[in-house]
Design a protein around this motif. Structure first.
Motif, short mmCIF file in Angstrom:
data_model
loop_
_atom_site.label_atom_id
_atom_site.label_comp_id
_atom_site.label_asym_id
_atom_site.label_seq_id
_atom_site.Cartn_x
_atom_site.Cartn_y
_atom_site.Cartn_z
N ARG A 1 -47.46 -9.90 22.66
CA ARG A 1 -47.60 -11.09 21.81
C ARG A 1 -46.36 -11.40 20.99
N ALA A 2 -45.32 -10.66 21.18
CA ALA A 2 -44.09 -10.87 20.41
C ALA A 2 -43.31 -12.04 20.98
N GLN A 3 -42.93 -12.98 20.12
CA GLN A 3 -42.13 -14.14 20.53
C GLN A 3 -40.91 -14.23 19.62
N VAL A 4 -39.75 -14.44 20.21
CA VAL A 4 -38.50 -14.54 19.43
C VAL A 4 -38.60 -15.72 18.46
N GLY A 5 -38.26 -15.47 17.19
CA GLY A 5 -38.28 -16.50 16.16
C GLY A 5 -39.57 -16.57 15.39
N GLU A 6 -40.61 -15.89 15.86
CA GLU A 6 -41.89 -15.92 15.15
C GLU A 6 -41.95 -14.81 14.12
N ALA A 7 -42.70 -15.10 13.06
CA ALA A 7 -42.88 -14.09 12.02
C ALA A 7 -43.94 -13.08 12.44
N THR A 8 -43.71 -11.86 12.08
CA THR A 8 -44.70 -10.82 12.37
C THR A 8 -45.87 -10.96 11.41
N ALA A 9 -47.00 -10.46 11.86
CA ALA A 9 -48.20 -10.50 11.01
C ALA A 9 -48.92 -9.18 11.16
N GLU A 10 -50.20 -9.18 10.78
CA GLU A 10 -50.97 -7.94 10.87
C GLU A 10 -51.39 -7.61 12.30
N GLU A 11 -51.36 -8.62 13.16
CA GLU A 11 -51.79 -8.39 14.54
C GLU A 11 -50.77 -7.53 15.29
N ALA A 12 -51.28 -6.83 16.32
CA ALA A 12 -50.40 -6.00 17.15
C ALA A 12 -49.51 -6.89 18.00
N LEU A 13 -48.24 -6.52 18.07
CA LEU A 13 -47.31 -7.24 18.93
C LEU A 13 -47.41 -6.80 20.39
N PHE A 14 -47.71 -5.53 20.59
CA PHE A 14 -47.80 -4.96 21.93
C PHE A 14 -49.00 -4.01 22.00
N THR A 15 -49.59 -3.90 23.20
CA THR A 15 -50.61 -2.87 23.45
C THR A 15 -50.18 -2.09 24.68
N ILE A 16 -50.07 -0.78 24.51
CA ILE A 16 -49.65 0.11 25.60
C ILE A 16 -50.82 1.02 25.96
N VAL A 17 -51.07 1.18 27.25
CA VAL A 17 -52.15 2.04 27.72
C VAL A 17 -51.57 3.09 28.66
N ASP A 18 -51.85 4.34 28.35
CA ASP A 18 -51.49 5.45 29.23
C ASP A 18 -52.60 5.61 30.27
N LEU A 19 -52.32 5.29 31.53
CA LEU A 19 -53.32 5.32 32.59
C LEU A 19 -53.29 6.60 33.43
N SER A 20 -52.59 7.61 32.96
CA SER A 20 -52.54 8.86 33.74
C SER A 20 -53.90 9.54 33.80
N LYS A 21 -54.75 9.27 32.81
CA LYS A 21 -56.15 9.70 32.85
C LYS A 21 -57.02 8.54 32.40
N VAL A 22 -58.13 8.33 33.11
CA VAL A 22 -59.07 7.25 32.75
C VAL A 22 -60.49 7.80 32.78
N TRP A 23 -61.42 6.99 32.33
CA TRP A 23 -62.83 7.35 32.34
C TRP A 23 -63.58 6.50 33.36
N ALA A 24 -64.54 7.12 34.01
CA ALA A 24 -65.55 6.37 34.76
C ALA A 24 -66.84 6.45 33.96
N GLU A 25 -67.30 5.33 33.46
CA GLU A 25 -68.52 5.27 32.67
C GLU A 25 -69.67 4.84 33.60
N LEU A 26 -70.58 5.77 33.86
CA LEU A 26 -71.65 5.55 34.85
C LEU A 26 -72.97 5.27 34.15
#
Length: 331
Positions: free
Chosen positions: A157-182
């Motif tokens: 969500r980061a855009q050059v020239g925009e002011a930062t706010a409380e929202e996250a600019l980036f979300t990173i997910v480590d997919l080396s392990k995941v869950w299967a919810e059955l």
């Protein structure tokens, strides 16, 4: 004189009658014997031919000979008949989810303006990689925003020239392990327990991963009244994606049997379940009496010896060759 002529005539008549009766009797008797001989020869001839055909047919049918090099080129594979463990499984549906402990939402440390973005959406980043440069409102100095974990950049969500706010600019997910919810419904809940083996499949039935039930939720889902069971899966190859629907085969019981064959080896031959035993370059039909089964193996009660080598791959080719040979012999 007259008397002598009468005596001679009577003698001739008697001789003539005897001569005519004897050949007729002989012919009748001889004719009867010939008929009897013909009948005996005919019966013997049929009996011999039937016996010969049955024996030859019994030897010819139910087998074929294929050279080893030819069988290999046909893709014919073999295995050894022996003990197996039959698995009773329960099929469940579910969805792949990210492990919350492996998700990082990256925010700016100080309020400011985004001056530079160094990454693209969906890119893979390493821990410590620079994601963006932000100019602080207070110091007017630029500072870097670094990736706290390695993984895939799933939100950007980061855009050059925009002011930062409380929202996250980036979300990173480590997919080396995941869950299967059955989803486990009430009727099956008693058969489920932690540490049971689980096979994860895609919706087309292809195997994706293996694991074990690690957690069973203490609460039911209100709408479906199902209970969630979790499988933690090693996803180093990134084959599983959060949000992906899957099915799962949970092993709920195991039974060992002394003799079994692989399910794909079985063929139907003359209304019987059979496999083809390999003896050198010869493949012979073995009619089986079958018992219990699972997705991979079928128990053999009769018809095959322990340790026999039988066709497991492309067995339909052996069946076709045997049927072709049988049809030729019938003709």
């Amino acid at each position: 004189m007259i008397r002598s002529f009468a005596v001679l005539l009577a003698a001739l008549l008697i001789a003539g009658c005897g001569s005519s009766n004897e050949p007729a009797s002989a012919r009748d008797e001889h004719g009867h014997e010939q008929d009897g001989e013909r009948g005996n020869e005919h019966d013997h001839g049929n009996g011999h031919e039937v016996g010969h055909d049955d024996g030859a047919e019994e030897g010819r049918e139910g087998r074929t000979t294929i050279a080893a090099a030819v069988a290999q080129s046909m893709g014919v594979a073999t295995g050894q008949a022996g003990p197996a463990t039959l698995k009773e499984t329960l099929s469940l549906s579910g969805v792949i989810q990210a492990d919350p402990a492996r998700v990082s939402r990256v925010r700016a440390r100080f309020p400011g303006v985004v001056r530079e973005v160094a990454v693209q959406p969906w890119s893979t980043v390493k821990r410590g990689a620079v994601l963006a440069q932000v100019q602080s409102n207070e110091s007017l100095q630029n500072y870097s925003i670094a990736a706290p974990i390695g993984g895939v950049l799933v939100e950007h969500r980061a855009q050059v020239g925009e002011a930062t706010a409380e929202e996250a600019l980036f979300t990173i997910v480590d997919l080396s392990k995941v869950w299967a919810e059955l989803d486990v419904f009430q009727t099956d809940l008693a058969r489920i327990s932690e540490q049971q083996p689980v096979q994860i499949l895609d919706l087309d039935g292809r195997e994706l991963a293996d694991g074990h039930l690690s957690r069973i939720a203490p609460l039911a889902v209100h709408g479906s009244q199902s209970v969630r069971a979790r499988v933690v899966i090693d996803n180093a190859k990134r084959d599983l994606r959060p949000g992906q629907f899957v099915t799962a085969n949970v092993t709920v019981a195991e039974t060992k049997v002394p003799l079994a064959v692989r399910r794909e080896a079985l063929q139907r031959y003359r209304d019987s379940d059979v496999v083809f035993e390999q003896i050198g370059d010869t493949y012979e039909v073995r009619k089986l009496e079958l018992g219990r089964a699972d997705a991979d193996h079928v128990e053999v009660l009769e018809g095959l010896r322990q340790g026999a080598r039988y066709v497991t791959g492309n067995s339909y080719l052996i069946k076709a060759d045997i049927e072709k040979a049988g049809a030729g012999h019938d003709h």
